[in-house]
Scaffold this motif. Structure first.
Motif, PDB file in Angstrom:
ATOM      1  N   GLY A 134       0.259 -16.168  -6.045  1.00  0.00           N
ATOM      2  CA  GLY A 134       0.159 -14.750  -6.374  1.00  0.00           C
ATOM      3  C   GLY A 134      -0.996 -14.082  -5.654  1.00  0.00           C
ATOM      4  O   GLY A 134      -0.879 -12.950  -5.168  1.00  0.00           O
ATOM      5  N   ILE A 135      -2.125 -14.782  -5.569  1.00  0.00           N
ATOM      6  CA  ILE A 135      -3.286 -14.253  -4.842  1.00  0.00           C
ATOM      7  C   ILE A 135      -2.929 -14.050  -3.374  1.00  0.00           C
ATOM      8  O   ILE A 135      -3.201 -12.999  -2.797  1.00  0.00           O
ATOM      9  CB  ILE A 135      -4.500 -15.197  -4.974  1.00  0.00           C
ATOM     10  N   ALA A 136      -2.320 -15.059  -2.775  1.00  0.00           N
ATOM     11  CA  ALA A 136      -1.970 -14.970  -1.356  1.00  0.00           C
ATOM     12  C   ALA A 136      -1.017 -13.812  -1.096  1.00  0.00           C
ATOM     13  O   ALA A 136      -1.208 -13.031  -0.153  1.00  0.00           O
ATOM     14  CB  ALA A 136      -1.340 -16.283  -0.886  1.00  0.00           C
ATOM     15  N   ILE A 137      -0.017 -13.672  -1.925  1.00  0.00           N
ATOM     16  CA  ILE A 137       0.947 -12.577  -1.753  1.00  0.00           C
ATOM     17  C   ILE A 137       0.258 -11.233  -1.901  1.00  0.00           C
ATOM     18  O   ILE A 137       0.459 -10.324  -1.087  1.00  0.00           O
ATOM     19  CB  ILE A 137       2.111 -12.732  -2.752  1.00  0.00           C
ATOM     20  N   ALA A 138      -0.583 -11.100  -2.914  1.00  0.00           N
ATOM     21  CA  ALA A 138      -1.289  -9.833  -3.140  1.00  0.00           C
ATOM     22  C   ALA A 138      -2.213  -9.487  -1.982  1.00  0.00           C
ATOM     23  O   ALA A 138      -2.302  -8.325  -1.560  1.00  0.00           O
ATOM     24  CB  ALA A 138      -2.075  -9.901  -4.445  1.00  0.00           C
ATOM     25  N   ILE A 139      -2.883 -10.497  -1.446  1.00  0.00           N
ATOM     26  CA  ILE A 139      -3.803 -10.263  -0.334  1.00  0.00           C
ATOM     27  C   ILE A 139      -3.046  -9.722   0.876  1.00  0.00           C
ATOM     28  O   ILE A 139      -3.474  -8.762   1.512  1.00  0.00           O
ATOM     29  CB  ILE A 139      -4.559 -11.562   0.025  1.00  0.00           C
ATOM     30  N   PHE A 140      -1.909 -10.316   1.167  1.00  0.00           N
ATOM     31  CA  PHE A 140      -1.177  -9.853   2.342  1.00  0.00           C
ATOM     32  C   PHE A 140      -0.449  -8.541   2.103  1.00  0.00           C
ATOM     33  O   PHE A 140      -0.264  -7.768   3.040  1.00  0.00           O
ATOM     34  CB  PHE A 140      -0.277 -10.955   2.895  1.00  0.00           C
ATOM     35  N   GLU A 141      -0.093  -8.258   0.881  1.00  0.00           N
ATOM     36  CA  GLU A 141       0.431  -6.920   0.581  1.00  0.00           C
ATOM     37  C   GLU A 141      -0.658  -5.881   0.798  1.00  0.00           C
ATOM     38  O   GLU A 141      -0.417  -4.821   1.377  1.00  0.00           O
ATOM     39  CB  GLU A 141       0.956  -6.859  -0.860  1.00  0.00           C
ATOM     40  N   ASP A 142      -1.879  -6.210   0.352  1.00  0.00           N
ATOM     41  CA  ASP A 142      -3.014  -5.302   0.579  1.00  0.00           C
ATOM     42  C   ASP A 142      -3.277  -5.137   2.076  1.00  0.00           C
ATOM     43  O   ASP A 142      -3.536  -4.022   2.545  1.00  0.00           O
ATOM     44  CB  ASP A 142      -4.281  -5.826  -0.101  1.00  0.00           C
ATOM     45  N   LEU A 143      -3.223  -6.240   2.821  1.00  0.00           N
ATOM     46  CA  LEU A 143      -3.429  -6.183   4.263  1.00  0.00           C
ATOM     47  C   LEU A 143      -2.412  -5.248   4.908  1.00  0.00           C
ATOM     48  O   LEU A 143      -2.776  -4.354   5.685  1.00  0.00           O
ATOM     49  CB  LEU A 143      -3.315  -7.581   4.886  1.00  0.00           C
ATOM     50  N   GLU A 144      -1.149  -5.437   4.569  1.00  0.00           N
ATOM     51  CA  GLU A 144      -0.101  -4.587   5.154  1.00  0.00           C
ATOM     52  C   GLU A 144      -0.265  -3.126   4.757  1.00  0.00           C
ATOM     53  O   GLU A 144      -0.115  -2.236   5.597  1.00  0.00           O
ATOM     54  CB  GLU A 144       1.272  -5.104   4.740  1.00  0.00           C
ATOM     55  N   ASN A 145      -0.607  -2.864   3.501  1.00  0.00           N
ATOM     56  CA  ASN A 145      -0.800  -1.484   3.054  1.00  0.00           C
ATOM     57  C   ASN A 145      -1.985  -0.830   3.746  1.00  0.00           C
ATOM     58  O   ASN A 145      -1.899   0.331   4.172  1.00  0.00           O
ATOM     59  CB  ASN A 145      -0.983  -1.427   1.531  1.00  0.00           C
ATOM     60  N   CYS A 146      -3.085  -1.553   3.858  1.00  0.00           N
ATOM     61  CA  CYS A 146      -4.270  -1.005   4.531  1.00  0.00           C
ATOM     62  C   CYS A 146      -3.993  -0.772   6.019  1.00  0.00           C
ATOM     63  O   CYS A 146      -4.392   0.251   6.574  1.00  0.00           O
ATOM     64  CB  CYS A 146      -5.464  -1.938   4.353  1.00  0.00           C
TER      65      CYS A 146
ATOM     66  N   THR B 118      -2.765  -2.659  16.262  1.00  0.00           N
ATOM     67  CA  THR B 118      -3.854  -3.576  16.594  1.00  0.00           C
ATOM     68  C   THR B 118      -5.183  -2.971  16.162  1.00  0.00           C
ATOM     69  O   THR B 118      -6.031  -3.659  15.572  1.00  0.00           O
ATOM     70  CB  THR B 118      -3.845  -3.899  18.103  1.00  0.00           C
ATOM     71  N   ARG B 119      -5.373  -1.680  16.421  1.00  0.00           N
ATOM     72  CA  ARG B 119      -6.595  -1.012  15.956  1.00  0.00           C
ATOM     73  C   ARG B 119      -6.663  -1.026  14.427  1.00  0.00           C
ATOM     74  O   ARG B 119      -7.730  -1.195  13.846  1.00  0.00           O
ATOM     75  CB  ARG B 119      -6.674   0.420  16.486  1.00  0.00           C
ATOM     76  N   ALA B 120      -5.524  -0.863  13.784  1.00  0.00           N
ATOM     77  CA  ALA B 120      -5.496  -0.895  12.319  1.00  0.00           C
ATOM     78  C   ALA B 120      -5.962  -2.257  11.811  1.00  0.00           C
ATOM     79  O   ALA B 120      -6.737  -2.341  10.854  1.00  0.00           O
ATOM     80  CB  ALA B 120      -4.094  -0.571  11.815  1.00  0.00           C
ATOM     81  N   MET B 121      -5.501  -3.333  12.452  1.00  0.00           N
ATOM     82  CA  MET B 121      -5.934  -4.666  12.026  1.00  0.00           C
ATOM     83  C   MET B 121      -7.439  -4.831  12.246  1.00  0.00           C
ATOM     84  O   MET B 121      -8.128  -5.427  11.405  1.00  0.00           O
ATOM     85  CB  MET B 121      -5.169  -5.764  12.749  1.00  0.00           C
ATOM     86  N   ILE B 122      -7.948  -4.301  13.332  1.00  0.00           N
ATOM     87  CA  ILE B 122      -9.390  -4.374  13.585  1.00  0.00           C
ATOM     88  C   ILE B 122     -10.147  -3.628  12.484  1.00  0.00           C
ATOM     89  O   ILE B 122     -11.141  -4.125  11.948  1.00  0.00           O
ATOM     90  CB  ILE B 122      -9.735  -3.801  14.980  1.00  0.00           C
ATOM     91  N   GLU B 123      -9.676  -2.443  12.129  1.00  0.00           N
ATOM     92  CA  GLU B 123     -10.349  -1.646  11.093  1.00  0.00           C
ATOM     93  C   GLU B 123     -10.295  -2.339   9.728  1.00  0.00           C
ATOM     94  O   GLU B 123     -11.278  -2.343   8.988  1.00  0.00           O
ATOM     95  CB  GLU B 123      -9.748  -0.244  11.003  1.00  0.00           C
ATOM     96  N   VAL B 124      -9.161  -2.929   9.399  1.00  0.00           N
ATOM     97  CA  VAL B 124      -9.044  -3.652   8.129  1.00  0.00           C
ATOM     98  C   VAL B 124     -10.005  -4.842   8.126  1.00  0.00           C
ATOM     99  O   VAL B 124     -10.683  -5.107   7.125  1.00  0.00           O
ATOM    100  CB  VAL B 124      -7.585  -4.113   7.888  1.00  0.00           C
ATOM    101  N   THR B 125     -10.076  -5.542   9.244  1.00  0.00           N
ATOM    102  CA  THR B 125     -10.998  -6.674   9.360  1.00  0.00           C
ATOM    103  C   THR B 125     -12.434  -6.201   9.215  1.00  0.00           C
ATOM    104  O   THR B 125     -13.226  -6.816   8.493  1.00  0.00           O
ATOM    105  CB  THR B 125     -10.803  -7.386  10.714  1.00  0.00           C
ATOM    106  N   LYS B 126     -12.768  -5.105   9.887  1.00  0.00           N
ATOM    107  CA  LYS B 126     -14.129  -4.562   9.804  1.00  0.00           C
ATOM    108  C   LYS B 126     -14.482  -4.249   8.345  1.00  0.00           C
ATOM    109  O   LYS B 126     -15.548  -4.632   7.867  1.00  0.00           O
ATOM    110  CB  LYS B 126     -14.235  -3.287  10.644  1.00  0.00           C
ATOM    111  N   ASP B 127     -13.581  -3.589   7.647  1.00  0.00           N
ATOM    112  CA  ASP B 127     -13.820  -3.270   6.237  1.00  0.00           C
ATOM    113  C   ASP B 127     -14.020  -4.538   5.412  1.00  0.00           C
ATOM    114  O   ASP B 127     -14.937  -4.628   4.595  1.00  0.00           O
ATOM    115  CB  ASP B 127     -12.643  -2.483   5.645  1.00  0.00           C
ATOM    116  N   ASP B 128     -13.152  -5.525   5.624  1.00  0.00           N
ATOM    117  CA  ASP B 128     -13.224  -6.737   4.835  1.00  0.00           C
ATOM    118  C   ASP B 128     -14.488  -7.538   5.139  1.00  0.00           C
ATOM    119  O   ASP B 128     -15.120  -8.070   4.230  1.00  0.00           O
ATOM    120  CB  ASP B 128     -11.976  -7.595   5.055  1.00  0.00           C
ATOM    121  N   LEU B 129     -14.864  -7.615   6.407  1.00  0.00           N
ATOM    122  CA  LEU B 129     -16.073  -8.354   6.765  1.00  0.00           C
ATOM    123  C   LEU B 129     -17.308  -7.714   6.136  1.00  0.00           C
ATOM    124  O   LEU B 129     -18.255  -8.412   5.767  1.00  0.00           O
ATOM    125  CB  LEU B 129     -16.230  -8.443   8.285  1.00  0.00           C
TER     126      LEU B 129
END
Length: 183
Positions: free
Chosen positions: A57-69, A85-96
């Motif tokens: 459930g955690i894994a699924i929720a995390i990737f749903e959040d990733l896709e939504n962000c 690709t820029r969106a993934m960079i921005e999501v990574t930046k936020d998460d880091l």
């Protein structure tokens, strides 16, 4: 509007991720989650009948959040080419900047159960497909993805993590790579 059951599942997942982040995967127990979430263990078991079900459930929720962000960032990006690709960079930046909660929980989840690891891989592949079809070189997108993974792992494992200034510079360089011609 979320149902009571959805809100309860959300509370359970948030609490479990917090325990993993603050205390480590070895301290994640169903009893600990129930106590910290202030719910009965029976209530927890109703939604997640085992620790493995909770981790999935955690894994699924995390990737749903990733896709939504990612979708939110991509939607705001006025330049079509490279926006995912820029969106993934921005999501990574936020998460880091928030202690890499995403990756810590994903890593912990995948270590416990092969089915969870497969679920994580399938979900991540969905995001990576968007990068491959993003209008930039798939090789450039792969280099960026691997650089992002490397940032996570160096921070998570404490293997020569970059200081904040260098990390921002690397992320800015990756953004620039999405705006250049084929590399």
């Amino acid at each position: 509007m979320e149902s009571k059951a959805d809100m309860k599942r959300h509370l359970i997942l948030v609490t479990a991720k917090r325990i993993i982040h603050e205390q480590g995967i070895t301290n994640l127990t169903l009893d600990a989650v129930a106590k910290k979430a202030s719910i009965s263990k029976g209530g927890l078991l109703y939604h997640y009948p085992s620790k493995e079900a909770l981790m999935k459930g955690i894994a699924i929720a995390i990737f749903e959040d990733l896709e939504n962000c990612m979708a939110k960032y991509a939607e705001k990006d006025p330049i079509e080419k490279g926006k995912w690709t820029r969106a993934m960079i921005e999501v990574t930046k936020d998460d880091l900047q928030h202690n890499a909660e995403l990756n810590v929980a994903v890593m912990a989840s995948s270590l416990l159960d092969e089915a969870v690891a497969e679920s994580i891989s399938n979900s991540y592949q969905t995001a990576l497909t968007k990068l491959d079809n993003d209008g930039i070189s798939p090789i450039t997108a792969s280099v960026i993805r691997l650089a992002l993974d490397g940032l996570y792992y160096s921070q998570m494992l404490g293997v020569a993590p970059l200081n904040n200034t260098r990390q921002r510079a690397v992320l800015d360089q990756l953004i620039q790579m999405t705006r250049q011609g084929d590399i």
